[in-house]
Design a protein around this motif. Structure first.
Motif, PDB file in Angstrom:
ATOM      1  N   ILE A 116      -2.125  -6.652 -10.894  1.00  0.00           N
ATOM      2  CA  ILE A 116      -3.561  -6.677 -11.156  1.00  0.00           C
ATOM      3  C   ILE A 116      -4.028  -5.273 -11.501  1.00  0.00           C
ATOM      4  N   LYS A 149      -1.581  -3.965  -7.185  1.00  0.00           N
ATOM      5  CA  LYS A 149      -1.916  -2.989  -8.218  1.00  0.00           C
ATOM      6  C   LYS A 149      -0.758  -2.018  -8.438  1.00  0.00           C
ATOM      7  N   PRO A 188      -9.373  -2.687  -8.941  1.00  0.00           N
ATOM      8  CA  PRO A 188     -10.646  -3.393  -8.755  1.00  0.00           C
ATOM      9  C   PRO A 188     -11.827  -2.456  -8.943  1.00  0.00           C
ATOM     10  N   TRP A 237      -3.634  -5.959   0.351  1.00  0.00           N
ATOM     11  CA  TRP A 237      -2.812  -6.760  -0.553  1.00  0.00           C
ATOM     12  C   TRP A 237      -3.079  -6.401  -2.013  1.00  0.00           C
ATOM     13  N   LYS A 238      -4.330  -6.209  -2.369  1.00  0.00           N
ATOM     14  CA  LYS A 238      -4.656  -5.887  -3.760  1.00  0.00           C
ATOM     15  C   LYS A 238      -4.082  -4.528  -4.150  1.00  0.00           C
ATOM     16  N   ASP A 275     -10.625  -5.406   0.027  1.00  0.00           N
ATOM     17  CA  ASP A 275      -9.170  -5.487   0.258  1.00  0.00           C
ATOM     18  C   ASP A 275      -8.878  -5.187   1.723  1.00  0.00           C
TER      19      ASP A 275
END
Length: 367
Positions: free
Chosen positions: A110, A105, A113, A100-101, A96
């Motif tokens: 999402i 989250k 990870p 952005w992730k 990441d």
């Protein structure tokens, strides 16, 4: 020679010196830079895990590959991954890089990870903030070796990916700060040189105590398809090492890729090939023929005493009756004996003129 580079990284730097640094350059013509990087990383990891290195740990900064790839790489090289918690930390800038992730989250878009459980991994949330990146590297390194005099190494798998997100000067400043830190023993990085201008490549090479270039294999075969096939199986490894006395050692090896493993072999040179490689590339001939050597040996050098059977007489330029009477005969005999040799004849303007060696150099001074 690649092993010699690894040993220099293993030995690290002396007290008060900057950390030993290595730049690995590759290009699309020979895209084996990551393979060479993996070789150096696993060799140094083996030294560190066995306690044979100056550094007691290594911080791996990953931009182009996931931490799971690193775990698999160590397993394939026979290095104990379970025991890597004592000497290895991974700063994950791949999963990441821009955060952005993490934002997705937080909004429930999402799930969290997954990270590599077998390695100690820290995820970097924004690679554009190099000050935070520098602090994270130092924190991970000190977590391995403490705050004392023990040192750690740093490996960055792609400066090219880092430059995509920030400026060249910022990356150079980060590397300079790492090199000058008292607890950093050695640092090495990979650069895809054909994706950058000469200014960027020269800047990173200037900061390095060693530079390794991965180049395609040269061959006498002119078949393009043959050369293309060989370029993706074999290549050349050129390295230059800057010594502490200022001299630079240049080495070259060939390598081949077999089953994802790299194997280095020394290049055997013939005697003539070595002699030709030491001669600079110029537009004129530096070699002498046998006739030219013979003619050079016959040249009478200035002030060389050639009159082995005759007494040498120095004439100071003054005319005398003896000289005038015997001048013709002497001149004739000298011309016969010394035909082909030049001479310098000097006549004084006046017999009262004092020789130059008897003149007082301070005669014009009012003492």
């Amino acid at each position: 020679m690649a092993d010699a580079v690894c040993r220099v990284l293993r030995d690290g730097a002396l007290e008060g010196e900057h950390a030993t640094s290595l730049t690995i350059n590759d290009s699309v013509d020979s895209p084996f830079g990551p393979t060479v990087f993996d070789y150096v990383f696993t060799q140094l990891s083996s030294f560190i895990s066995s306690g044979k290195s100056q550094s007691r740990g290594i911080v791996l900064v990953t931009f182009s590959r996931s931490p799971s790839f690193t775990a698999e790489l160590l397993k394939n090289r026979g290095i104990d991954v379970a025991g890597s918690h004592e000497w290895l930390r991974v700063l994950d800038c791949y999963t990441d890089p821009l955060g952005w992730k993490e934002r997705l989250k937080d909004h429930g878009v999402i799930k969290t990870p997954l990270t590599e459980a077998s390695l100690k991994v820290t995820v970097c949330k924004d690679v554009r903030k190099l000050d935070d990146l520098f602090s994270q590297i130092l924190t991970l390194g000190k977590g391995l070796v403490g705050d004392g005099k023990n040192r750690f190494s740093v490996a960055i798998d792609s400066l090219t990916e880092m430059i995509r997100h920030t400026s060249l000067s910022s990356v150079a400043c980060l590397l300079s700060n790492l090199r000058s830190h008292a607890q950093v023993s050695s640092i090495f990085w990979l650069l895809h040189s054909d994706l950058h201008d000469l200014k960027a490549v020269a800047a990173f090479e200037y900061m390095s105590s060693m530079v390794a270039n991965v180049k395609p294999l040269t061959s006498e075969n002119t078949d393009k398809f043959y050369l293309l096939e060989q370029s993706y199986k074999r290549g050349q490894f050129h390295a230059s090492l800057k010594r502490r006395n200022g001299r630079v050692r240049v080495m070259r090896e060939e390598f081949s890729i077999e089953n994802s493993l790299i194997k280095f072999t020394s290049i055997a040179y013939g005697e003539n090939a070595v002699a030709q490689s030491l001669v600079p590339k110029v537009q004129f001939n530096l070699q002498l023929s046998d006739k030219e050597r013979s003619d050079r040996a016959k040249v009478v050098l200035p002030f060389e005493h050639q009159e082995t059977e005759k007494s040498v007489q120095i004439y100071d330029g003054r005319k005398s009756d003896k000289h005038e009477s015997n001048g013709a005969s002497v001149e004739k005999s000298e011309k016969q004996e010394d035909s082909g040799r030049g001479e310098i004849i000097y006549f004084r303007d006046s017999d009262d003129e004092m020789p130059d060696s008897d003149e007082d150099p301070d005669d014009d001074l009012d003492i």
